[in-house]
Write a protein that holds these residues in place. Structure first.
Motif, mmCIF file in Angstrom:
data_model
loop_
_atom_site.group_PDB
_atom_site.id
_atom_site.type_symbol
_atom_site.label_atom_id
_atom_site.label_comp_id
_atom_site.label_asym_id
_atom_site.label_seq_id
_atom_site.Cartn_x
_atom_site.Cartn_y
_atom_site.Cartn_z
ATOM 1 N N VAL A 154 18.960 26.672 57.969
ATOM 2 C CA VAL A 154 20.217 26.675 57.228
ATOM 3 C C VAL A 154 19.927 26.224 55.805
ATOM 4 O O VAL A 154 19.111 25.340 55.579
ATOM 5 C CB VAL A 154 21.287 25.758 57.870
ATOM 6 N N SER A 155 20.588 26.858 54.872
ATOM 7 C CA SER A 155 20.506 26.480 53.470
ATOM 8 C C SER A 155 21.772 25.717 53.109
ATOM 9 O O SER A 155 22.875 26.117 53.507
ATOM 10 C CB SER A 155 20.361 27.730 52.602
ATOM 11 N N GLY A 168 36.787 15.748 44.887
ATOM 12 C CA GLY A 168 35.992 15.664 46.102
ATOM 13 C C GLY A 168 34.723 16.472 45.958
ATOM 14 O O GLY A 168 34.322 16.831 44.845
ATOM 15 N N PHE A 169 34.097 16.780 47.081
ATOM 16 C CA PHE A 169 32.838 17.518 47.088
ATOM 17 C C PHE A 169 32.894 18.556 48.192
ATOM 18 O O PHE A 169 33.189 18.235 49.349
ATOM 19 C CB PHE A 169 31.653 16.572 47.316
ATOM 20 N N CYS A 170 32.635 19.795 47.814
ATOM 21 C CA CYS A 170 32.602 20.890 48.780
ATOM 22 C C CYS A 170 31.154 21.121 49.201
ATOM 23 O O CYS A 170 30.288 21.351 48.361
ATOM 24 C CB CYS A 170 33.183 22.166 48.178
ATOM 25 N N THR A 171 30.888 21.052 50.494
ATOM 26 C CA THR A 171 29.553 21.253 51.050
ATOM 27 C C THR A 171 29.480 22.622 51.714
ATOM 28 O O THR A 171 30.378 22.999 52.465
ATOM 29 C CB THR A 171 29.208 20.170 52.083
ATOM 30 N N GLN A 172 28.408 23.360 51.415
ATOM 31 C CA GLN A 172 28.169 24.670 52.024
ATOM 32 C C GLN A 172 27.003 24.570 52.984
ATOM 33 O O GLN A 172 25.979 23.954 52.686
ATOM 34 C CB GLN A 172 27.869 25.713 50.939
ATOM 35 N N ILE A 173 27.143 25.179 54.144
ATOM 36 C CA ILE A 173 26.083 25.286 55.134
ATOM 37 C C ILE A 173 26.032 26.738 55.586
ATOM 38 O O ILE A 173 27.068 27.294 55.976
ATOM 39 C CB ILE A 173 26.332 24.367 56.353
ATOM 40 N N CYS A 211 18.074 21.954 66.596
ATOM 41 C CA CYS A 211 16.981 21.380 67.389
ATOM 42 C C CYS A 211 15.616 21.715 66.791
ATOM 43 O O CYS A 211 14.724 20.868 66.759
ATOM 44 C CB CYS A 211 17.074 21.886 68.827
ATOM 45 N N ASP A 212 15.428 22.940 66.345
ATOM 46 C CA ASP A 212 14.154 23.331 65.736
ATOM 47 C C ASP A 212 14.373 24.030 64.405
ATOM 48 O O ASP A 212 13.474 24.671 63.881
ATOM 49 C CB ASP A 212 13.374 24.233 66.693
ATOM 50 N N ALA A 213 15.582 23.930 63.861
ATOM 51 C CA ALA A 213 15.914 24.632 62.626
ATOM 52 C C ALA A 213 15.474 23.818 61.411
ATOM 53 O O ALA A 213 15.350 22.592 61.459
ATOM 54 C CB ALA A 213 17.414 24.906 62.547
ATOM 55 N N VAL A 214 15.249 24.524 60.306
ATOM 56 C CA VAL A 214 14.847 23.911 59.041
ATOM 57 C C VAL A 214 16.083 23.796 58.154
ATOM 58 O O VAL A 214 16.886 24.725 58.066
ATOM 59 C CB VAL A 214 13.762 24.748 58.345
ATOM 60 N N VAL A 215 16.232 22.646 57.497
ATOM 61 C CA VAL A 215 17.296 22.444 56.518
ATOM 62 C C VAL A 215 16.688 22.635 55.131
ATOM 63 O O VAL A 215 15.817 21.869 54.710
ATOM 64 C CB VAL A 215 17.914 21.037 56.645
ATOM 65 N N LEU A 216 17.136 23.652 54.421
ATOM 66 C CA LEU A 216 16.614 23.991 53.093
ATOM 67 C C LEU A 216 17.595 23.506 52.035
ATOM 68 O O LEU A 216 18.772 23.874 52.064
ATOM 69 C CB LEU A 216 16.415 25.505 52.985
ATOM 70 N N SER A 217 17.113 22.681 51.086
ATOM 71 C CA SER A 217 18.015 22.109 50.092
ATOM 72 C C SER A 217 17.350 22.083 48.722
ATOM 73 O O SER A 217 16.194 22.458 48.557
ATOM 74 C CB SER A 217 18.430 20.687 50.498
ATOM 75 N N LEU A 228 12.324 30.800 50.143
ATOM 76 C CA LEU A 228 11.645 29.884 49.228
ATOM 77 C C LEU A 228 12.623 29.230 48.261
ATOM 78 O O LEU A 228 12.203 28.430 47.424
ATOM 79 C CB LEU A 228 10.567 30.632 48.435
ATOM 80 N N HIS A 229 13.882 29.557 48.368
ATOM 81 C CA HIS A 229 14.872 29.050 47.406
ATOM 82 C C HIS A 229 16.226 28.943 48.087
ATOM 83 O O HIS A 229 16.421 29.431 49.210
ATOM 84 C CB HIS A 229 14.971 29.994 46.203
ATOM 85 N N THR A 230 17.165 28.297 47.396
ATOM 86 C CA THR A 230 18.537 28.140 47.893
ATOM 87 C C THR A 230 19.505 29.038 47.144
ATOM 88 O O THR A 230 20.685 28.716 47.007
ATOM 89 C CB THR A 230 18.990 26.668 47.765
ATOM 90 N N ASN A 231 19.026 30.191 46.669
ATOM 91 C CA ASN A 231 19.905 31.090 45.925
ATOM 92 C C ASN A 231 21.086 31.556 46.770
ATOM 93 O O ASN A 231 22.171 31.808 46.251
ATOM 94 C CB ASN A 231 19.116 32.305 45.428
ATOM 95 N N GLY A 232 20.881 31.689 48.087
ATOM 96 C CA GLY A 232 21.988 32.092 48.950
ATOM 97 C C GLY A 232 23.119 31.084 48.917
ATOM 98 O O GLY A 232 24.297 31.453 48.819
ATOM 99 N N SER A 233 22.784 29.799 48.994
ATOM 100 C CA SER A 233 23.814 28.765 48.916
ATOM 101 C C SER A 233 24.471 28.738 47.549
ATOM 102 O O SER A 233 25.691 28.562 47.424
ATOM 103 C CB SER A 233 23.204 27.395 49.228
ATOM 104 N N GLU A 234 23.663 28.903 46.503
ATOM 105 C CA GLU A 234 24.214 28.904 45.143
ATOM 106 C C GLU A 234 25.240 30.031 44.994
ATOM 107 O O GLU A 234 26.314 29.840 44.403
ATOM 108 C CB GLU A 234 23.086 29.096 44.122
#
Length: 403
Positions: free
Chosen positions: A155-156, A169-174, A279-285, A392-398
């Motif tokens: 997940v990014s 406030g703060f909006c968080t995207q996952i 459980c085995d997922a990577v958190v990309l930030s 390799l980047h968080t462009n999707g989240s951006e």
């Protein structure tokens, strides 16, 4: 950097000057247009001319619901058809939601538009369509998050400032390539992020994942043993969890790190793992501290941006900065090629090359300190060598959070 390291596209021999024929996405109705011709003319077929049009019509249905009185005095009323909830149908609700949220139309303009086509609706009724009885949407969004966290290989994540209920406030995207999810809170702490990862669950769990989190974040060993020595391992809500910590004397301690904070974060992380999320997922930030949980990876675009934004005051500094940026871009190109065709041998070579780039001494002290700090994040920047499926980047989240 990501676009700049794409291989050049082969040049096309011929450039198409026109956009080509129109291909409608709906069925086409043929209609023959006749013309008056003189006697003796020869028919040569038809010449097609395609016209697309839009028809917006309003319909109103009065449901005559049967009412019956049973022998025991009960009244039975026939239920409405599936999908009917209130005095406005599902297609009208869909139209309102799309134009308001996606089309960014105001309430006043949307009310005028609906009235112009014959819908009898007030501005207040329109407001209620957008705000009342949205539990189904909330439940659907929560189900999407749970499904994503349970199945996604990565997940990014990202966050940004947002106004909610007249407060900052703060909006968080996952999300990732298959789903995206948003939540606005008043805090952007790690505890808040961990709470979002629970996807609506409110329990606190002490398990191997929780104790591992405590050790990683330097909670004192006697305190961990005090928690592990109790028979209770699952707590229904925050109140029950705090009462447990108070009984064990955690709330009376004034040490660093704060035992209550670390233990609470650990119990929430234990809940995330207990519900089979990440459980085995990577958190990309983008290297924001609150996102550093579980298997963590860092965005290369944000890492290179630190070098790019560094202030250089002499020609020697600018030359060193340019040289390092060039090396990073070349290395990034190699990582993109590795994702397409990973191999253990190439991974070893890339790790050695990473050390040569980020352990070099350029004579530009500020740049050298930055490179040393980036080298400390080697495992997170090179997570792609173990998990080639992650970006390799968080462009999707951006892009998702930009609107």
């Amino acid at each position: 950097m990501d676009k700049g390291t794409e291989p050049p596209r082969p040049a096309k021999n011929e450039k198409r000057r026109f956009r080509g024929k129109v291909a409608p996405r709906v069925s086409i109705e043929d209609q023959v247009v006749k013309v008056a011709v003189p006697e003796g003319s020869c028919f040569r077929g038809h010449e097609p001319f395609l016209v697309q049009d839009l028809v917006i019509s309003v319909c109103a249905t009065r449901y005559q619901r049967e009412r019956w009185v049973t022998p025991d005095g009960r009244t039975l009323l026939a239920p409405l058809p599936a999908g009917i909830d209130g005095h406005f149908g599902p297609e009208l609700r869909r139209f309102v939601l799309m134009h308001y949220h996606q089309g960014q139309s105001t309430l006043a303009r949307l009310t005028t538009l609906l009235r112009s086509v014959g819908v009898s609706i007030s501005k207040r009724q329109l407001q209620r369509l957008l705000t009342d009885k949205q539990a189904d949407f909330v439940a659907e969004a929560q189900d999407v998050l749970r499904a994503g966290l349970a199945t996604a290989p990565y997940v990014s994540v990202d966050d940004t400032g947002a106004r909610h209920k007249a407060k900052n406030g703060f909006c968080t995207q996952i999300g990732n390539d298959w789903f995206t999810w948003f939540a606005t809170r008043t805090s952007k702490t790690r505890l808040n992020f961990l709470d979002l990862l629970r996807a609506g669950h409110s329990d606190y769990v002490l398990n191997d994942a929780a104790y591992g989190y405590m050790r990683k974040h330097s909670l004192a060993t006697p305190l961990i043993a005090r928690l592990a020595g109790q028979p209770e391992t699952r707590f229904a809500n925050h109140k029950a969890w705090l009462a447990h910590l108070d009984r064990l004397g955690f709330t009376a301690l004034e040490v660093t790190p704060d035992p209550v904070r670390v233990a609470t974060e650990a119990a929430v992380w234990g809940s995330v793992q207990a519900h089979k999320f990440l459980c085995d997922a990577v958190v990309l930030s983008d290297d924001a501290g609150q996102f550093n949980v579980g298997h963590h990876a860092l965005c290369w675009v944000h890492a290179e941006r630190l070098v790019h934004k560094l202030d250089a005051f002499t020609d020697m500094h600018r030359a060193a900065q340019t040289r390092v940026r060039s090396l990073i871009w070349d290395f990034y190109t190699s990582l993109k090629a590795y994702r397409l065709k990973p191999s253990p041998r190439r991974a070893v070579g890339l790790r050695a090359r990473f050390d040569r780039i980020f352990l070099r001494r350029t004579g530009f002290v500020t740049l050298d300190r930055l490179l040393k700090r980036l080298h400390a994040n080697k495992a997170e920047l090179l997570m792609v060598l173990q998990r080639p499926e992650i970006p390799l980047h968080t462009n999707g989240s951006e892009n998702d959070i930009r609107c």
